[in-house]
Design a protein around this motif. Structure first.
Motif, PDB file in Angstrom:
ATOM      1  N   GLU A 120       7.081   0.527  -3.431  1.00  0.00           N
ATOM      2  CA  GLU A 120       7.172   1.975  -3.335  1.00  0.00           C
ATOM      3  C   GLU A 120       7.755   2.515  -4.627  1.00  0.00           C
ATOM      4  O   GLU A 120       8.513   1.836  -5.310  1.00  0.00           O
ATOM      5  CB  GLU A 120       8.121   2.393  -2.213  1.00  0.00           C
ATOM      6  N   LYS A 121       7.407   3.758  -4.923  1.00  0.00           N
ATOM      7  CA  LYS A 121       7.972   4.429  -6.090  1.00  0.00           C
ATOM      8  C   LYS A 121       8.163   5.896  -5.740  1.00  0.00           C
ATOM      9  O   LYS A 121       7.227   6.565  -5.300  1.00  0.00           O
ATOM     10  CB  LYS A 121       7.036   4.295  -7.300  1.00  0.00           C
ATOM     11  N   ASP A 122       9.384   6.388  -5.928  1.00  0.00           N
ATOM     12  CA  ASP A 122       9.677   7.801  -5.699  1.00  0.00           C
ATOM     13  C   ASP A 122       9.437   8.542  -7.002  1.00  0.00           C
ATOM     14  O   ASP A 122      10.118   8.314  -7.998  1.00  0.00           O
ATOM     15  CB  ASP A 122      11.124   7.965  -5.248  1.00  0.00           C
ATOM     16  N   ARG A 125      10.540  15.251  -6.794  1.00  0.00           N
ATOM     17  CA  ARG A 125      10.158  16.417  -5.996  1.00  0.00           C
ATOM     18  C   ARG A 125       8.676  16.756  -6.081  1.00  0.00           C
ATOM     19  O   ARG A 125       8.073  17.186  -5.109  1.00  0.00           O
ATOM     20  CB  ARG A 125      10.971  17.619  -6.429  1.00  0.00           C
ATOM     21  N   GLY A 128       6.739  12.967  -4.808  1.00  0.00           N
ATOM     22  CA  GLY A 128       7.176  12.314  -3.586  1.00  0.00           C
ATOM     23  C   GLY A 128       7.105  10.800  -3.694  1.00  0.00           C
ATOM     24  O   GLY A 128       6.958  10.237  -4.777  1.00  0.00           O
ATOM     25  N   VAL A 129       7.192  10.136  -2.556  1.00  0.00           N
ATOM     26  CA  VAL A 129       7.180   8.673  -2.507  1.00  0.00           C
ATOM     27  C   VAL A 129       5.744   8.171  -2.386  1.00  0.00           C
ATOM     28  O   VAL A 129       4.991   8.623  -1.531  1.00  0.00           O
ATOM     29  CB  VAL A 129       8.024   8.149  -1.331  1.00  0.00           C
ATOM     30  N   TYR A 130       5.389   7.263  -3.268  1.00  0.00           N
ATOM     31  CA  TYR A 130       4.093   6.601  -3.221  1.00  0.00           C
ATOM     32  C   TYR A 130       4.310   5.150  -2.826  1.00  0.00           C
ATOM     33  O   TYR A 130       5.222   4.495  -3.316  1.00  0.00           O
ATOM     34  CB  TYR A 130       3.396   6.651  -4.589  1.00  0.00           C
ATOM     35  N   SER A 131       3.477   4.658  -1.935  1.00  0.00           N
ATOM     36  CA  SER A 131       3.522   3.241  -1.565  1.00  0.00           C
ATOM     37  C   SER A 131       2.231   2.592  -2.042  1.00  0.00           C
ATOM     38  O   SER A 131       1.213   3.268  -2.227  1.00  0.00           O
ATOM     39  CB  SER A 131       3.686   3.071  -0.054  1.00  0.00           C
ATOM     40  N   GLY A 147       0.375   8.603  -1.104  1.00  0.00           N
ATOM     41  CA  GLY A 147       1.547   9.461  -1.126  1.00  0.00           C
ATOM     42  C   GLY A 147       1.247  10.714  -0.337  1.00  0.00           C
ATOM     43  O   GLY A 147       0.167  10.852   0.236  1.00  0.00           O
TER      44      GLY A 147
END
Length: 162
Positions: A120-122, A125, A128-131, A147
């Motif tokens: 995951e990477k945030d 704003r 957002g969070v991408y998996s 995301g």
């Protein structure tokens, strides 16, 4: 003396362009060094230079993608972890560098080097969070990402020798 608004916008755009270009210059130097090293060795794991593309399944946007991969230290008995330092382009104009950690769990026989990757990477704003989940070997990599605003795929392989 007051500068015209059009000149101010142009100056601002130039400052942003030069700032982004300077980030890419360092990345390009590091990527070329990794690719030159890879050209002399047969890859045994995921470390080194990668090149490929990304594509959004949401809106069809796509771009070039490169990565410099380094293996991270892990405790005995824990899955391998790698840092992927990505450089992605959008519309052949914009680019960005993103560091993401991937966990690698063997997917096949240990000797074939095939692993399942996840992470995951945030992106803050705005993004957002991408998996991401995917499969990689020492010579090929394919992953799906998702995301809140986008989902798609990226595929990479080892660069060809110069």
């Amino acid at each position: 003396m007051r500068l015209p608004p059009a000149l101010l916008r142009l100056c601002g755009a130039l400052v942003v362009s030069f700032s982004l270009a300077s980030c890419s210059i360092g990345y390009n130097r590091d990527w070329k060094a990794a690719a030159a090293t890879d050209a002399t060795l047969l890859p045994k794991d995921l470390e080194g230079a990668w090149t490929g593309t990304w594509k959004s399944n949401h809106d069809g946007h796509k771009g070039n993608l490169r990565a410099i991969v380094t293996k991270l230290p892990t405790a005995a008995g824990q899955p391998d972890k790698y840092n992927f330092r990505y450089h992605a382009t959008w519309a052949n104009i914009l680019s960005g560098i993103i560091n993401a950690e991937h966990e690698a769990i063997p997917a096949g026989k240990k000797r074939d080097g095939l692993v399942n990757l996840s992470g995951e990477k945030d992106l803050g704003r705005l993004g957002g969070v991408y998996s991401f989940i995917g499969t990689a070997s020492p010579t090929g990599f394919k992953a799906d990402y998702k995301g809140k605003l986008d989902k798609g795929v990226f595929e990479m392989k080892r660069p060809t020798a110069p």
